[in-house]
Design a protein around this motif. Structure first.
Motif, PDB file in Angstrom:
ATOM      1  N   ILE A 302      17.390  32.593  36.187  1.00 60.13           N
ATOM      2  CA  ILE A 302      18.568  32.257  35.389  1.00 60.13           C
ATOM      3  C   ILE A 302      18.543  30.785  34.998  1.00 60.13           C
ATOM      4  O   ILE A 302      18.853  30.418  33.854  1.00 60.13           O
ATOM      5  N   LYS A 303      18.157  29.921  35.922  1.00 59.85           N
ATOM      6  CA  LYS A 303      18.069  28.489  35.610  1.00 59.85           C
ATOM      7  C   LYS A 303      17.040  28.242  34.508  1.00 59.85           C
ATOM      8  O   LYS A 303      17.248  27.390  33.631  1.00 59.85           O
ATOM      9  N   LYS A 304      15.964  28.979  34.529  1.00 59.77           N
ATOM     10  CA  LYS A 304      14.932  28.806  33.505  1.00 59.77           C
ATOM     11  C   LYS A 304      15.444  29.267  32.144  1.00 59.77           C
ATOM     12  O   LYS A 304      15.162  28.638  31.113  1.00 59.77           O
ATOM     13  N   LEU A 305      16.200  30.358  32.126  1.00 55.35           N
ATOM     14  CA  LEU A 305      16.794  30.831  30.878  1.00 55.35           C
ATOM     15  C   LEU A 305      17.824  29.833  30.354  1.00 55.35           C
ATOM     16  O   LEU A 305      17.902  29.579  29.147  1.00 55.35           O
ATOM     17  N   GLN A 306      18.605  29.245  31.249  1.00 56.11           N
ATOM     18  CA  GLN A 306      19.598  28.258  30.834  1.00 56.11           C
ATOM     19  C   GLN A 306      18.917  27.008  30.276  1.00 56.11           C
ATOM     20  O   GLN A 306      19.403  26.429  29.291  1.00 56.11           O
ATOM     21  N   ALA A 307      17.816  26.606  30.881  1.00 59.69           N
ATOM     22  CA  ALA A 307      17.098  25.429  30.391  1.00 59.69           C
ATOM     23  C   ALA A 307      16.536  25.667  28.990  1.00 59.69           C
ATOM     24  O   ALA A 307      16.397  24.730  28.198  1.00 59.69           O
ATOM     25  N   ALA A 308      16.234  26.947  28.681  1.00 59.91           N
ATOM     26  CA  ALA A 308      15.702  27.295  27.371  1.00 59.91           C
ATOM     27  C   ALA A 308      16.799  27.652  26.372  1.00 59.91           C
ATOM     28  O   ALA A 308      16.506  27.997  25.226  1.00 59.91           O
ATOM     29  N   ASN A 309      18.070  27.567  26.790  1.00 60.33           N
ATOM     30  CA  ASN A 309      19.199  27.977  25.931  1.00 60.33           C
ATOM     31  C   ASN A 309      19.004  29.396  25.407  1.00 60.33           C
ATOM     32  O   ASN A 309      19.194  29.679  24.225  1.00 60.33           O
ATOM     33  N   SER A 310      18.629  30.302  26.285  1.00 59.64           N
ATOM     34  CA  SER A 310      18.313  31.677  25.881  1.00 59.64           C
ATOM     35  C   SER A 310      18.971  32.677  26.823  1.00 59.64           C
ATOM     36  O   SER A 310      18.482  32.908  27.933  1.00 59.64           O
ATOM     37  N   ASP A 311      20.074  33.258  26.370  1.00 60.12           N
ATOM     38  CA  ASP A 311      20.756  34.265  27.184  1.00 60.12           C
ATOM     39  C   ASP A 311      20.163  35.643  26.889  1.00 60.12           C
ATOM     40  O   ASP A 311      20.816  36.518  26.322  1.00 60.12           O
ATOM     41  N   ALA A 312      18.922  35.825  27.291  1.00 61.98           N
ATOM     42  CA  ALA A 312      18.260  37.109  27.064  1.00 61.98           C
ATOM     43  C   ALA A 312      18.743  38.181  28.041  1.00 61.98           C
ATOM     44  O   ALA A 312      18.473  39.369  27.844  1.00 61.98           O
ATOM     45  N   ILE A 313      19.445  37.793  29.090  1.00 62.09           N
ATOM     46  CA  ILE A 313      20.019  38.760  30.026  1.00 62.09           C
ATOM     47  C   ILE A 313      21.203  39.472  29.392  1.00 62.09           C
ATOM     48  O   ILE A 313      21.425  40.656  29.611  1.00 62.09           O
ATOM     49  N   GLY A 314      21.967  38.744  28.593  1.00 62.74           N
ATOM     50  CA  GLY A 314      23.101  39.351  27.910  1.00 62.74           C
ATOM     51  C   GLY A 314      24.442  39.111  28.578  1.00 62.74           C
ATOM     52  O   GLY A 314      25.367  39.916  28.428  1.00 62.74           O
ATOM     53  N   PHE A 315      24.591  37.992  29.284  1.00 62.30           N
ATOM     54  CA  PHE A 315      25.899  37.661  29.859  1.00 62.30           C
ATOM     55  C   PHE A 315      26.958  37.532  28.756  1.00 62.30           C
ATOM     56  O   PHE A 315      28.141  37.763  28.980  1.00 62.30           O
ATOM     57  N   GLY A 316      26.508  37.134  27.570  1.00 62.80           N
ATOM     58  CA  GLY A 316      27.442  36.916  26.473  1.00 62.80           C
ATOM     59  C   GLY A 316      28.150  38.169  25.988  1.00 62.80           C
ATOM     60  O   GLY A 316      29.227  38.080  25.373  1.00 62.80           O
ATOM     61  N   ARG A 317      27.557  39.335  26.248  1.00 66.30           N
ATOM     62  CA  ARG A 317      28.175  40.579  25.782  1.00 66.30           C
ATOM     63  C   ARG A 317      29.568  40.787  26.378  1.00 66.30           C
ATOM     64  O   ARG A 317      30.553  40.929  25.646  1.00 66.30           O
ATOM     65  N   PRO A 318      29.719  40.830  27.698  1.00 67.06           N
ATOM     66  CA  PRO A 318      31.072  40.996  28.254  1.00 67.06           C
ATOM     67  C   PRO A 318      31.962  39.775  28.030  1.00 67.06           C
ATOM     68  O   PRO A 318      33.185  39.915  27.939  1.00 67.06           O
ATOM     69  N   VAL A 319      31.350  38.589  27.952  1.00 67.36           N
ATOM     70  CA  VAL A 319      32.150  37.397  27.677  1.00 67.36           C
ATOM     71  C   VAL A 319      32.812  37.514  26.310  1.00 67.36           C
ATOM     72  O   VAL A 319      34.008  37.264  26.147  1.00 67.36           O
ATOM     73  N   ARG A 320      32.050  37.896  25.306  1.00 64.31           N
ATOM     74  CA  ARG A 320      32.584  38.023  23.945  1.00 64.31           C
ATOM     75  C   ARG A 320      33.666  39.107  23.871  1.00 64.31           C
ATOM     76  O   ARG A 320      34.662  38.955  23.147  1.00 64.31           O
ATOM     77  N   ALA A 321      33.469  40.177  24.626  1.00 67.94           N
ATOM     78  CA  ALA A 321      34.392  41.309  24.552  1.00 67.94           C
ATOM     79  C   ALA A 321      35.693  41.086  25.328  1.00 67.94           C
ATOM     80  O   ALA A 321      36.767  41.507  24.871  1.00 67.94           O
ATOM     81  N   PHE A 322      35.607  40.420  26.476  1.00 72.41           N
ATOM     82  CA  PHE A 322      36.773  40.393  27.376  1.00 72.41           C
ATOM     83  C   PHE A 322      37.254  38.998  27.782  1.00 72.41           C
ATOM     84  O   PHE A 322      38.279  38.878  28.450  1.00 72.41           O
ATOM     85  N   HIS A 323      36.515  37.942  27.390  1.00 72.33           N
ATOM     86  CA  HIS A 323      36.884  36.596  27.830  1.00 72.33           C
ATOM     87  C   HIS A 323      36.861  35.624  26.650  1.00 72.33           C
ATOM     88  O   HIS A 323      35.986  34.758  26.557  1.00 72.33           O
ATOM     89  N   PRO A 324      37.824  35.756  25.746  1.00 74.25           N
ATOM     90  CA  PRO A 324      37.828  34.940  24.528  1.00 74.25           C
ATOM     91  C   PRO A 324      37.900  33.435  24.795  1.00 74.25           C
ATOM     92  O   PRO A 324      37.326  32.646  24.040  1.00 74.25           O
ATOM     93  N   ALA A 325      38.582  33.033  25.845  1.00 77.94           N
ATOM     94  CA  ALA A 325      38.693  31.599  26.132  1.00 77.94           C
ATOM     95  C   ALA A 325      37.329  30.986  26.415  1.00 77.94           C
ATOM     96  O   ALA A 325      37.023  29.865  25.970  1.00 77.94           O
ATOM     97  N   LEU A 326      36.502  31.710  27.141  1.00 76.41           N
ATOM     98  CA  LEU A 326      35.151  31.226  27.439  1.00 76.41           C
ATOM     99  C   LEU A 326      34.259  31.331  26.202  1.00 76.41           C
ATOM    100  O   LEU A 326      33.482  30.422  25.902  1.00 76.41           O
ATOM    101  N   TRP A 327      34.388  32.431  25.478  1.00 74.74           N
ATOM    102  CA  TRP A 327      33.549  32.656  24.297  1.00 74.74           C
ATOM    103  C   TRP A 327      33.796  31.604  23.218  1.00 74.74           C
ATOM    104  O   TRP A 327      32.864  31.150  22.547  1.00 74.74           O
TER     105      TRP A 327
END
Length: 356
Positions: A302-327
């Motif tokens: 995860i740290k390596k993905l964060q260093a590359a600015n690449s959310d290939a895991i897809g954490f952004g999917r539930p964030v976009r759907a259910f957490h607008p303040a964070l998104w």
């Protein structure tokens, strides 16, 4: 007479094959690669030729401002047709400047095969098209089977050209593709891991094969086989340990300022010369050891993905759907790269093998 009229009416409803092309009119390309930049592209194409009752493969090169321009530049007696494409290779340097510019033409014609593989290759393109006795006669089949096998063993993500287009334009998940390079010892193309993308550009960062397996587990996207190996240690005792992941369950708890990711792995012990897995104490020690090691290794990925600015895991999917303040804090990849993400892994041994 009535039957004749029915046949005539039915014949008017029949249509011809709008996408029909005769093999004698075209050369079917099953593998092609791209290098260079838009405006100055070089492409290589591999296709079968029939001589003396046998099939062999040959390659041809073209240059141009675009991919199709490079295809038209090739000197062939028959036009090249990519409708039967199996694998597309793109060099890492080219992929750093908007991958979509090289593949747009694939989506413009309805005849094109969108289930083909796409992979990023290290270095120049030419070595990946050279004939080698270990590649067999069908070089495109070699690459296709190489990637299929890697998917089966959870070494690379399963993604075809159709899915690539969708992921390139998504805002809440990043693209990841198989990464191939020429093996130093074998001298032939090998799976080296996973290439990471930020939006439509290759970041230049890769996960190696071990990290790629963990990455796919983080995504909860397993192939048919998922094996992990460690050197187990307990006091003065140590032993090789290989396990097969039977299934994985994930639970992400997301707030406005952090993500807590919990994973439960059900495993089967495939190799453990230390044995004693009929003892509850040993089983507990192995489970605790794997939980600790996997928690540490998941966190590194995860740290390596964060260093590359690449959310290939897809954490952004539930964030976009259910957490607008964070998104809505800004571009998701930038937010993801700085977001505190904690990981906890718990393993449970379900199978110990017939010895125990």
């Amino acid at each position: 007479m009535k039957r004749l009229l029915i046949l005539l009416v039915c014949s008017l409803l029949l249509s011809g094959c709008w996408d029909e092309k005769h093999y004698k009119d075209v050369t079917n390309v099953s593998l092609f690669g791209v290098e260079g930049q838009p405006g100055k592209i070089k492409a290589q194409f591999a296709f079968p030729i029939f001589e003396d009752g046998s099939i062999s493969y040959t390659t041809i090169t073209g240059s141009g401002a675009t991919v199709l321009d490079a295809k038209n530049d090739t000197n062939t007696t028959e036009g090249l047709d990519i409708a039967e494409l199996q694998v597309l290779l793109i060099t890492e340097e080219s992929a750093k400047s908007d991958l979509y510019k090289y593949i747009d033409a694939l989506y413009r014609a309805p005849r094109n095969r969108l289930s083909a593989h796409l992979a990023i290759v290290e270095g120049e393109l030419a070595p990946y098209f050279e004939q080698h006795e270990n590649l067999g006669n069908d070089i495109s089949m070699y690459y296709s089977e190489l990637i299929d096998t890697a998917v089966r063993y959870t070494l690379v993500p399963k993604v075809d050209i159709q899915q690539v287009c969708r992921l390139l334009f998504e805002k809440d998940i990043s693209l990841a593709l198989p990464y191939i390079k020429i093996g130093k010892e074998s001298g032939i193309p090998e799976i080296a891991g996973t290439a990471l993308f930020n939006k439509r550009e290759y970041t230049g960062e890769n996960l190696d094969k071990e990290e790629s397996v963990l990455f796919n587990l983080l995504r909860n996207k397993q192939g048919k086989y998922t094996r992990l190996s460690y050197m187990w240690k307990s006091g003065k005792a140590e032993s090789p340990l290989t396990v097969e992941v039977i299934r994985i369950n994930k639970d992400w708890e997301i707030s406005d300022n952090k993500i807590d990711a919990t994973y439960e792995l059900k495993i089967s012990v495939e190799e453990f010369p230390h044995d004693s897995l009929d003892e509850k104490k040993t089983i507990k020690e192995v489970e605790d050891f794997l939980s600790k090691e996997l928690t540490k290794d998941f966190t590194k990925v995860i740290k390596k993905l964060q260093a590359a600015n690449s959310d290939a895991i897809g954490f952004g999917r539930p964030v976009r759907a259910f957490h607008p303040a964070l998104w809505e804090k800004g571009d998701w990849n930038d937010t993801f790269s700085e977001l505190p993400i904690s990981v906890k892994v718990k393993t449970e041994i379900l199978r110990t093998g017939i010895l125990n």
